[in-house]
Design an enzyme around this catalytic site. Structure first.
Site, PDB file in Angstrom:
ATOM      1  N   ARG A 106      37.900  59.590  40.824  1.00 33.37           N
ATOM      2  CA  ARG A 106      38.478  58.270  41.119  1.00 33.37           C
ATOM      3  C   ARG A 106      39.925  58.523  41.523  1.00 33.37           C
ATOM      4  NH1 ARG A 106      38.156  52.616  37.846  1.00 33.37           N
ATOM      5  NH2 ARG A 106      36.170  52.717  38.953  1.00 33.37           N
ATOM      6  N   HIS A 133      33.912  52.003  47.058  1.00 34.97           N
ATOM      7  CA  HIS A 133      33.417  52.104  45.671  1.00 34.97           C
ATOM      8  C   HIS A 133      31.882  52.157  45.710  1.00 34.97           C
ATOM      9  CE1 HIS A 133      33.450  52.046  41.461  1.00 34.97           C
ATOM     10  NE2 HIS A 133      33.889  50.838  41.187  1.00 34.97           N
ATOM     11  N   GLN A 136      29.496  51.490  42.607  1.00 35.66           N
ATOM     12  CA  GLN A 136      29.387  50.090  42.197  1.00 35.66           C
ATOM     13  C   GLN A 136      28.370  49.356  43.060  1.00 35.66           C
ATOM     14  OE1 GLN A 136      31.201  48.436  39.538  1.00 35.66           O
ATOM     15  NE2 GLN A 136      29.531  47.017  39.955  1.00 35.66           N
ATOM     16  N   ASP A 222      36.073  39.988  43.971  1.00 40.91           N
ATOM     17  CA  ASP A 222      36.736  41.064  43.209  1.00 40.91           C
ATOM     18  C   ASP A 222      38.193  40.634  43.022  1.00 40.91           C
ATOM     19  OD1 ASP A 222      37.328  43.530  42.036  1.00 40.91           O
ATOM     20  OD2 ASP A 222      37.342  44.642  43.927  1.00 40.91           O
ATOM     21  N   CYS A 262      32.376  43.121  40.154  1.00 39.54           N
ATOM     22  CA  CYS A 262      32.289  44.496  39.638  1.00 39.54           C
ATOM     23  C   CYS A 262      32.990  44.651  38.291  1.00 39.54           C
ATOM     24  CB  CYS A 262      32.835  45.484  40.661  1.00 39.54           C
ATOM     25  SG  CYS A 262      34.601  45.334  40.985  1.00 39.54           S
ATOM     26  N   ARG A 290      25.258  50.176  36.298  1.00 42.10           N
ATOM     27  CA  ARG A 290      26.061  51.363  36.660  1.00 42.10           C
ATOM     28  C   ARG A 290      25.450  52.587  35.983  1.00 42.10           C
ATOM     29  NH1 ARG A 290      31.401  50.922  38.236  1.00 42.10           N
ATOM     30  NH2 ARG A 290      31.157  53.150  38.577  1.00 42.10           N
TER      31      ARG A 290
HETATM   32  N1  NVA Z   1      38.954  46.656  43.848  1.00 45.69           N
HETATM   33  C1  NVA Z   1      39.201  47.036  42.476  1.00 45.69           C
HETATM   34  C2  NVA Z   1      37.943  47.479  41.824  1.00 45.69           C
HETATM   35  C3  NVA Z   1      38.068  47.880  40.379  1.00 45.69           C
HETATM   36  C4  NVA Z   1      36.805  48.396  39.785  1.00 45.69           C
HETATM   37  C5  NVA Z   1      40.243  48.126  42.442  1.00 45.69           C
HETATM   38  O1  NVA Z   1      40.198  49.025  43.301  1.00 45.69           O
HETATM   39  O2  NVA Z   1      41.121  48.087  41.580  1.00 45.69           O
HETATM   40  N1   CP Z   2      33.771  48.259  38.066  1.00 45.93           N
HETATM   41  C1   CP Z   2      34.407  49.368  37.702  1.00 45.93           C
HETATM   42  O1   CP Z   2      34.430  50.366  38.406  1.00 45.93           O
HETATM   43  O2   CP Z   2      35.012  49.289  36.485  1.00 45.93           O
HETATM   44  P1   CP Z   2      36.039  50.321  35.863  1.00 45.93           P
HETATM   45  O3   CP Z   2      37.320  50.216  36.637  1.00 45.93           O
HETATM   46  O4   CP Z   2      36.199  49.858  34.435  1.00 45.93           O
HETATM   47  O5   CP Z   2      35.481  51.701  35.935  1.00 45.93           O
END
Ligand code: NVA
Ligand code: CP
Length: 308
Positions: A106, A133, A136, A222, A262, A290
């Protein structure tokens, strides 16, 4: 014998046929898990998880998933590793991929994970980048199929930011042949090249979010400010004020429409509490899936097409 090296860096890395295999395997693996039947195809295999951003669901689902498949997972974050002190990502990839069987990352720019993968001897999975992502969306589409049947030909309404989630929905629509109605505030529109799209035939943009939701089979949104964009938070709160998914939007969607997010969610910002906590919301199943979809993904990347 291990299958040919394959990464999951963006959704379109997998063909429709591969995705259908993953969804079929998810059903088998989830069913076994629910019946407490041990299933350990990844005994002695190790996953390294590298986090440059916060996480609850991604960390837990990968760590628990590896354990349930008989393997082990190691959590690394940039603060503790030499990556945080400037070790080149290519060098880290060379070393880490000699010690483990699969890597999940990540991070910020997609370019970082692409560079890692180019120097990795083992499969690399995108656990979220600024652009995508994919894990997800695997879970979201599996959840849709589980509750409503095939997604082909259906309409998904995406309301809010054209972020990593939106881009990935758009890629998925091309691969799995469904439509996305996108509504973003002015200045936050989809960038087809950044979304990695082959065409613009599977999505339509709407100035009014109500129009995007009309007749949709799934309404999803989101956060207004994704991780890494915190400096823009105040201006985004102003710009996105009319893009809160509310009961009126759900009312114009199809009668059987689902709501997904998500998570983590901000009630009163991108979604009204009555929607996310209401009868059309499947966010907890979505989060649980997930775990099951990623177990199918790990099995596929490490063992190939298991059919048992
Ligand atoms: N769009 C959000 C998703 C978090 C799971 C982010 O990138 O922070
Ligand atoms: N939806 C998702 O990826 O959650 P986290 O940021 O908690 O991993």
């Amino acid at each position: 014998m291990s299958p040919a090296l394959k990464h999951f860096l963006q959704f379109k890395d997998f063909s429709r046929d591969e995705l259908e295999h993953l969804f079929a395997r998810t059903r088998v693996i989830k069913d076994r898990f629910k019946r407490y039947q041990p299933y350990h195809p990844l005994a002695d295999r190790t996953l390294a998880m590298i986090f440059e951003k916060n996480s609850t669901r991604t960390r837990l689902s990968f760590e628990a998933g590896m354990h349930q498949l008989g393997g082990a997972a190691i959590y690394l974050n940039t603060r503790d590793t030499q990556l945080g002190r400037g070790e080149p990502v290519e060098d880290a990839a060379e070393v880490i991929s000699r010690m483990v069987d699969v890597v999940m990352i990540r991070t910020f720019e997609q370019d970082i994970i692409e560079r890692f993968a180019a120097h990795s001897r083992v499969p690399v999975i995108n656990g979220l980048t600024n652009e995508y992502h994919p894990c997800q969306i695997l879970a979201d589409i599996y959840t849709f199929i589980e509750q409503r049947g095939p997604i082909q030909g259906k309409t998904v309404a995406w309301i809010g930011d054209s972020n990593n989630m939106c881009n990935t929905w758009l890629q998925a629509a091309e691969v799995l042949d469904f439509n996305v109605h996108v509504s973003t505030p002015p200045g936050y529109e989809v960038e087809a090249a950044r979304a990695g799209l082959f065409t613009t035939t599977h999505y339509e943009e709407f100035a009014d979010p109500m129009d995007a939701c009309r007749g949709a089979d799934l309404v999803t949104t989101d956060v207004w400010t994704s991780m890494g964009f915190e400096a823009e938070s105040a201006s985004r709160i102003k710009a996105f004020a009319d893009w809160q998914v509310d009961s009126d939007m759900m009312r114009v969607a199809a009668d059987a429409a689902l709501f997904m997010h998500c998570l983590p969610a901000h009630r009163g910002e991108e979604v009204e509490a009555a929607v996310i906590d209401g009868p059309q919301s499947v966010v907890w199943d979505e989060a649980e899936n997930r775990l099951h979809t990623q177990k199918a993904l790990l099995e596929y990347l490490l063992r190939g097409r298991v059919e048992d």
